[in-house]
Scaffold this motif. Structure first.
Motif, short mmCIF file in Angstrom:
data_model
loop_
_atom_site.label_atom_id
_atom_site.label_comp_id
_atom_site.label_asym_id
_atom_site.label_seq_id
_atom_site.Cartn_x
_atom_site.Cartn_y
_atom_site.Cartn_z
N THR A 133 0.99 -1.67 0.03
CA THR A 133 0.56 -0.09 0.17
C THR A 133 0.92 0.95 0.41
O THR A 133 1.72 1.31 1.02
CB THR A 133 -1.05 -0.08 1.45
OG1 THR A 133 -1.23 -0.82 1.30
CG2 THR A 133 -1.98 1.21 1.68
N ARG A 134 0.93 1.95 -1.12
CA ARG A 134 1.18 3.58 -0.78
C ARG A 134 0.24 4.01 -1.78
O ARG A 134 -0.32 4.16 -2.40
CB ARG A 134 2.96 3.39 -1.88
CG ARG A 134 3.05 3.10 -2.94
CD ARG A 134 3.14 4.56 -3.71
NE ARG A 134 3.13 3.45 -5.10
CZ ARG A 134 2.80 3.52 -5.88
NH1 ARG A 134 1.64 3.02 -6.07
NH2 ARG A 134 3.20 2.89 -7.20
N SER A 135 1.05 5.17 -1.81
CA SER A 135 0.55 6.84 -2.43
C SER A 135 1.09 8.02 -2.88
O SER A 135 2.43 7.58 -2.15
CB SER A 135 -0.83 7.27 -1.10
OG SER A 135 0.26 7.70 -0.32
N PHE A 136 0.94 8.49 -3.93
CA PHE A 136 1.66 9.61 -4.43
C PHE A 136 1.33 10.63 -4.91
O PHE A 136 -0.26 10.16 -5.44
CB PHE A 136 3.22 8.41 -5.15
CG PHE A 136 2.09 8.60 -6.71
CD1 PHE A 136 1.66 9.14 -7.73
CD2 PHE A 136 1.36 6.85 -6.34
CE1 PHE A 136 1.32 8.06 -8.94
CE2 PHE A 136 0.88 6.18 -7.61
CZ PHE A 136 0.85 6.92 -9.20
N GLY A 137 1.48 11.90 -4.95
CA GLY A 137 0.56 12.43 -6.07
C GLY A 137 1.78 13.31 -7.15
O GLY A 137 3.02 13.18 -7.77
N PHE A 138 0.84 13.92 -8.04
CA PHE A 138 1.56 14.32 -9.56
C PHE A 138 1.16 15.99 -9.69
O PHE A 138 -0.22 16.15 -9.06
CB PHE A 138 1.52 13.14 -9.89
CG PHE A 138 0.04 12.68 -10.77
CD1 PHE A 138 -0.24 13.58 -11.51
CD2 PHE A 138 -0.69 12.10 -10.17
CE1 PHE A 138 -0.83 13.54 -11.61
CE2 PHE A 138 -1.70 11.82 -10.77
CZ PHE A 138 -2.55 12.62 -12.07
N GLU A 139 1.46 16.57 -10.62
CA GLU A 139 0.95 17.53 -11.28
C GLU A 139 0.84 17.79 -12.43
O GLU A 139 1.28 17.18 -13.42
CB GLU A 139 1.67 19.13 -11.08
CG GLU A 139 2.47 19.65 -9.40
CD GLU A 139 1.27 20.16 -8.78
OE1 GLU A 139 0.54 20.53 -9.09
OE2 GLU A 139 1.25 20.00 -8.06
N THR A 140 -0.56 17.96 -13.01
CA THR A 140 -0.99 17.88 -14.79
C THR A 140 -0.07 19.20 -15.65
O THR A 140 -0.09 20.29 -14.52
CB THR A 140 -2.05 17.92 -14.58
OG1 THR A 140 -2.63 19.23 -14.17
CG2 THR A 140 -2.45 16.42 -14.42
N THR A 141 0.27 18.73 -16.57
CA THR A 141 0.95 20.56 -17.11
C THR A 141 -0.01 21.11 -17.56
O THR A 141 -1.34 21.06 -17.16
CB THR A 141 1.63 19.87 -18.98
OG1 THR A 141 0.43 19.35 -19.25
CG2 THR A 141 2.65 18.83 -17.76
N ALA A 142 -0.19 21.95 -18.08
CA ALA A 142 -1.01 23.09 -19.12
C ALA A 142 -1.56 22.66 -19.73
O ALA A 142 -2.55 23.38 -20.03
CB ALA A 142 0.15 24.64 -19.31
N GLY A 143 -0.94 21.58 -20.68
CA GLY A 143 -2.70 20.97 -21.04
C GLY A 143 -2.38 19.53 -21.59
O GLY A 143 -1.31 18.85 -21.15
N PRO A 144 -2.73 19.17 -22.85
CA PRO A 144 -2.23 17.93 -23.27
C PRO A 144 -1.31 18.11 -24.60
O PRO A 144 -1.10 18.69 -24.14
CB PRO A 144 -3.94 17.93 -24.26
CG PRO A 144 -4.26 19.13 -24.78
CD PRO A 144 -3.80 20.12 -23.41
N MET A 145 -1.05 16.40 -24.65
CA MET A 145 0.05 16.55 -24.94
C MET A 145 0.01 16.92 -26.32
O MET A 145 -1.25 17.24 -27.28
CB MET A 145 0.15 15.07 -25.46
CG MET A 145 0.35 14.18 -24.03
SD MET A 145 0.15 12.41 -24.89
CE MET A 145 -1.47 11.93 -25.43
N THR A 146 1.26 17.16 -26.86
CA THR A 146 1.59 17.83 -27.62
C THR A 146 0.68 16.96 -29.32
O THR A 146 1.12 15.72 -29.06
CB THR A 146 2.73 18.94 -28.32
OG1 THR A 146 4.05 17.75 -28.25
CG2 THR A 146 3.36 19.71 -27.38
#
Length: 373
Positions: A133-146
């Protein structure tokens, strides 16, 4: 409606996987180097620089069944994804790379420039390493893939190289050809092969892909010359190549780039890139240089005393010949002909149909190789 994802992995083989996070790869010849049976839980890759809003979420989970019956030790996997407000994100768990690599695909694109939290729980499954069991966080970029495109500044060059075979193994510092394992490594000392053939190495290079999505892009080189003895090696982020067995006036290839993160993977190809043989010496006159391998020896291998002295700066000498080097044709070093080879360039490729195990042991990196059609 938002929901948590609970996946019964006993039925995972019936899961329809329309996209892949990583390119699928065949079973490796170096199977002794694979991890133990069970789940490997690690920090998820690919998201340190932000995750595009329409990309799947890497979970940092791999599973190695390692033979019949191993799949029964998967147990169940629960994945819970939430935004900063605690709202659960709907989606599904998918597996790829031979049913070994796991990721979560949101049912809708994620919000831009937003923090998300992921928790995974393996219940009743065998854990090879890491915590169940574990957790992690992340940030999205300003938009979708180019949009997918051929990389910028695509260029190519040709050079001569030496393709080593598994026979005529030279060893030093107490090692013997019988000590070479199926991945070409030895526990003590150093071994290298002096048998082989020259090749023309055609290398493509390009500018790096966008940081946020380069890990989702798979590259391959397509030999268009029709030479069946040419085969592909390598799969790096900014270079890849193909080796030709026969000399020609020019060598041509096409670079193919695939975005494996999309629900329906897409591929683009470059125009043919050609390089002439130019001022390269004739292929038949190429003489291999074993100085890099000799420098790994603390003492001179039998038959290579002068060459070792010259390579290590221990004194003047001329290239010796191997008069006592043992052949590994019938030794453990060549018992696995599945194509695991070791090279100082550390690149990954695949040979399917090359009978000899390449026993270059300059590094412990196995590279898959395959013969181009």
């Amino acid at each position: 409606m938002a929901r948590n994802t609970f996946l019964s992995l006993a039925a995972l083989t019936s899961l329809s996987v329309a996209a892949s996070l990583l390119p699928s790869s065949p079973a490796q010849a170096c199977s002794p180097m694979r991890g133990p049976v069970g789940w490997s839980v690690a920090e998820p890759r690919f998201i340190a620089n932000g995750l595009p809003t329409d990309a799947p979420i890497p979970l940092g989970l791999t599973f190695d069944a390692k033979g019949p019956g191993g799949a029964a030790s998967r147990g169940t996997l629960q994945v819970h994804v939430t935004d900063d407000l605690g709202t659960a994100i709907d989606g599904s768990v998918e597996a790829t790379a031979g049913d070994r690599v796991y990721f979560f695909r949101p049912a809708a694109p994620l919000a831009a420039s937003t923090h998300y939290q992921v928790s995974t729980t393996i219940d009743g499954g065998t854990i090879a390493n890491g915590a169940p069991t574990r957790s992690f966080g992340f940030e999205t970029t300003a938009g979708p893939m180019t949009p997918l495109a051929v990389p910028a500044n695509l260029a190519a060059n040709a050079s001569l190289a030496w393709e080593s075979f598994s026979n005529d193994i030279v060893c030093c510092d107490g090692a013997t050809p019988n000590d070479v394992d199926t991945c070409g490594a030895v526990r003590t000392g150093h071994c290298f092969s002096t048998a082989g053939e020259p090749r023309v190495r055609f290398m493509m290079s390009w500018s790096p892909f966008p940081v946020a999505e380069q890990e989702f892009l798979s590259v391959s080189v397509v030999d268009i010359s029709g030479e069946r003895d040419a085969y592909i090696f390598g799969d790096e982020r900014t270079s890849i190549g193909v080796e030709f067995k026969n000399q020609a006036a020019q060598y041509c290839a096409v670079l193919a780039v695939t975005n494996t993160a999309r629900s329906t993977p897409e591929t683009v190809r470059s125009a043919p890139i050609c390089v002439t043989h130019g001022t390269l010496p004739p292929l038949a006159s190429y003489e291999p240089d074993f100085s890099e391998d000799l420098r790994k020896c603390n003492t001179a291998p039998a038959g290579y005393e002068d060459a070792w002295a010259r390579a290590t700066g221990s004194g003047p000498g001329t290239q010796g010949t191997n008069t006592t080097g043992a052949s590994a044709h019938d030794q453990h070093a060549s018992s696995d002909s599945g194509g695991c080879s070791l090279a100082t360039r550390g690149s990954l490729g695949e040979i399917g149909g090359v009978a000899a195990l390449v026993a270059l042991v300059a590094s412990a990196t196995c590279r898959r190789r395959r013969r181009a059609d």
